[in-house]
Every structure is written in C-alpha cells, then in structure tokens.
Design a protein around this motif. Sequence first.
Motif, PDB file in Angstrom:
ATOM      1  N   ASP A 131      -6.962  -0.181  73.495  1.00 58.91           N
ATOM      2  CA  ASP A 131      -7.043  -1.437  72.744  1.00 58.91           C
ATOM      3  C   ASP A 131      -6.360  -1.278  71.389  1.00 58.91           C
ATOM      4  N   GLU A 132      -5.115  -1.746  71.329  1.00 61.00           N
ATOM      5  CA  GLU A 132      -4.326  -1.640  70.097  1.00 61.00           C
ATOM      6  C   GLU A 132      -4.295  -2.942  69.312  1.00 61.00           C
ATOM      7  N   GLU A 133      -4.977  -3.959  69.791  1.00 59.69           N
ATOM      8  CA  GLU A 133      -4.913  -5.267  69.137  1.00 59.69           C
ATOM      9  C   GLU A 133      -6.131  -5.566  68.284  1.00 59.69           C
ATOM     10  N   THR A 134      -7.216  -4.855  68.489  1.00 60.06           N
ATOM     11  CA  THR A 134      -8.441  -5.098  67.724  1.00 60.06           C
ATOM     12  C   THR A 134      -8.524  -4.138  66.549  1.00 60.06           C
ATOM     13  N   PRO A 135      -8.560  -4.646  65.310  1.00 59.58           N
ATOM     14  CA  PRO A 135      -8.730  -3.752  64.160  1.00 59.58           C
ATOM     15  C   PRO A 135     -10.069  -3.027  64.226  1.00 59.58           C
ATOM     16  N   ALA A 136     -10.059  -1.745  63.935  1.00 57.12           N
ATOM     17  CA  ALA A 136     -11.278  -0.936  64.036  1.00 57.12           C
ATOM     18  C   ALA A 136     -12.392  -1.485  63.144  1.00 57.12           C
ATOM     19  N   PHE A 385       0.698  -0.087  67.554  1.00 57.30           N
ATOM     20  CA  PHE A 385       1.566   0.979  67.074  1.00 57.30           C
ATOM     21  C   PHE A 385       2.415   1.574  68.185  1.00 57.30           C
ATOM     22  N   SER A 386       1.921   1.565  69.415  1.00 55.76           N
ATOM     23  CA  SER A 386       2.688   2.152  70.511  1.00 55.76           C
ATOM     24  C   SER A 386       4.052   1.502  70.660  1.00 55.76           C
ATOM     25  N   GLU A 387       4.168   0.228  70.241  1.00 52.19           N
ATOM     26  CA  GLU A 387       5.455  -0.464  70.336  1.00 52.19           C
ATOM     27  C   GLU A 387       6.462   0.059  69.317  1.00 52.19           C
ATOM     28  N   LYS A 388       5.983   0.761  68.303  1.00 53.81           N
ATOM     29  CA  LYS A 388       6.867   1.332  67.286  1.00 53.81           C
ATOM     30  C   LYS A 388       7.287   2.765  67.620  1.00 53.81           C
TER      31      LYS A 388
END
Length: 446
Positions: A131-136, A385-388
């Motif tokens: 889950d890279e879309e939800t801020p921790a 971040f994985s997209e970067k």
Amino acid sequence: MDVVVVGGGATGLAAAYLLRQNGVDVTVLEASSQPGGLLSTFEVGEGARLEYFYHHFFTHDAEINWLLGELGLEDKAIFRPTTMGMMRDGEIYPFDGPGDVLTFGAMSVPARLRFGMSAAMLTYLPGFEDDEETPALEWFRRWAGKEATETIWEPMMDVKFGDAAGQIPIAWMAGRLRQRARSRDGTEEKLGYLKGSLQVLVDRLVEVLREEGVEVRCDAPVEQLIRSDGRVVGVETPEEVMEADAVLSTIPTPILSGLVEEIDDGYASSLRDIEYMGAICTILSMEESLSPVYWLNVADPGYSFGGVIEQTHLIPLEEYGGRHLAYLSRYVRHDHPLWSKDNEALLSQQLGELERLFGRDVKPLLNDHWIFRGRFAAPITGLKFSEKIPSYDTPIPGLYMAAMPHVYPDERSTNNSIRIAAAAVEAMGLDSGFVPEGTSLASSYG
C-alpha cells in the motif's frame, strides 16, 4: 567482459565480487580515499575502530551471513540481545514487546491497546507492504488513534523524514516493522555486528577482490561517461579514460544524474526527482553510560537528535578500551539549520540537551567526540515511491545502476546492499542465483 563499477561502498564491492564470480574482469572506482562508503570507520582509541554511522545486522539477514561465509569471516560475527527504550515526557520506558506497550505510562490504557493492535496489524497481516497510496500517519490516526500517533508515531516520523513525514506511505512502515520483528525471539531481539567493526568486512572483501584480479582504485572520481554509437563504453577519471563493455553505477542517484545529464536529460531529471535526507551522527566517548538501553528513541520535542544509540550496550566496552560510546542521530534535509551548524556549536547544544534529557551534566563524563555528516543517507520514500525507482537496466545502453532507492520498502542496511547488488548483476544478464535470498523486501522494485 570488462565492467567498471562506479562506487566502492557496500553495494559496489558486493557487485564486484558477484561479477568476478561470473568470470567478469572488474575495476572498482571510488571517489574518496578509502573504500566502504557508509561503512567507513575511524579509530576511537587503542586501535579500536567504529563506523561513522551506527550499524548492525539481523539474525535473518541471509545475504550478509552468506558473504561472511564466503570470505571466511563467520567467526567474526557476534549476535547479542539488545534493548529498546522510549523517552517521553522526560521518562525512559522500556519498549521491547507487547508487555512494555501495555505498561507505557505516557499514554492512556485505550491508547496503548490501539497502538499495540495497529502495530501488530502492520507487522503480521499481508497487503500493507504493497500500500503506497495511504500516508502512514493518516493510517495511524485512523487505527492507532490520535493519542498514540501524537505521542509516538509523529515524533519518530519527524526525526526520520522531517517535513516529508506526512507523505511516507504505510508500505514503508510495514517493511520497517517486519524487518525488526523477524529479528526477535519472543520479546528478545538479537542484533549482529563484527568483532573489530565492519571495517573487517570491507578490508577482507577488498583483499579477496584484489587476489582475484579485481582492481579497486580510490581517489578515482568518475567525471564523465564515454559513449560510442550511442552506447556507454567506458568512463573518464582525472587520470585516464577507461574502456569497458558495461558500467555499473552504485553511487547516489543525484550524483549519477550529473553524469547522464548531457546524454539523456529526461532520465537525469527522473533521478533528480528522488530526494534524500542527510544524516548527522555525533559520537561521544564517555566515562559512563547515558542510559540502560541500546536504542533510545527520543519522542519528546525540542531535541537536535531523535535517537541515542549506545554502541557499548551491543559490544562490550572492553573492546573500546573501557570507553562508553554513544551515537546521537538525526536525519535532516540539506537546507535544515542543523546541517550547516558549526560542529562545536552543535556539540554544545547537544550536551545541554543531554543534561535536560537525563537530568545530569554529561560534560564531566566526556573523553572525546566526533561529528559526521552523510549527505545521501536515505531517500525520501514518498507516496507511490516505487514509480520513481529507476530500473537496474537504464535507458542508456551499456549503463546499469543500483542505489539506495532499490532497498524500498525495506530499510537500508549492509545486507540489503548485497541484495540489490545481486539484482543488478542479474539485470546485466549474469548469474546471481548462488546468493541466498532472505526475507528482506529489498529489490522488490526496479
């Protein structure tokens, strides 16, 4: 096949070793005066050495344990139980397991229960590491609650990421918690280190590389990539032009961006988009210990450091001539006032803060001190971040790369440097299957 590896840190040296196992002719070029990168050490007295920035590894780190075996260093590995604490409201609380959470007096009982439940969810339930879309912090406010978030998670995230803390995804936090949980046996966590410091690993690795015909050159910064017919065919240093069939960069992405800017401006721009936090570590040599725990998180506001890591709670102080050694650590952006603060002024400030923190003047205990800054200590792993994360196989033919962003969503470590080195070698069409794959999430992207 001839390969030039740019960068003589842990990733570069590990990649050189793996390339040589494939029969490749390798030259390693390191810009500084010694190999090792973030593993670099200095003498703390009587021949004992210590890393500029604190290091340890985990019992489950398959890659580094494999490499130690390859180099004949198994007997140098030390695994010791360690303790963690949390400083909040001027009091140190043990923070080693569920029992400590339940007795954490800086929060109400309902907040303790919600904190423990949410941490267990991230550690053991599947899916959060993706889950890279939800801020921790947003997730923590929902599941751990406002009190636990403001008491623990916000101070910890602020120390690690500063004003970017609100953009760090729950994937990163899940990876972090799982990495630590795998090193525990019940409530006891054992951490690894090398007798004599990680300099022993660097020295032995360089020795073996040179025995096998690998050139490891220091004071050899790469100033330019050499191309022919659109392909990278070598590098230029201040001393010479070196031809190669391929170049593998292991240097920080902002530095690599400068080397590729004239070749592929779009690619250079994508590398510059990856921002880094710098690290400041003040190391104190003292007559006495500061606290009873190895790793003390400082969750109170108003301090220039977020962690007090006492090396001599991991390795006996006899190894350091009876000195007690402690790191004061902090991550900051390069425009933060602490980054450019004069060393003596910073030390004076921190000694005053330690007096406030522990309720005693530590200046009479001080034997010596050192302050180190690492400009590219950790990438800011924001949402999606994985997209970067760049590919190991770059869009520039003949150029490959492996760097700290590839460690995401795990945390940077020597073990993960070996892991991403293996991934880069595989991307070059060579064999890295002889390297065991542990449970790390590093190299999941790129």
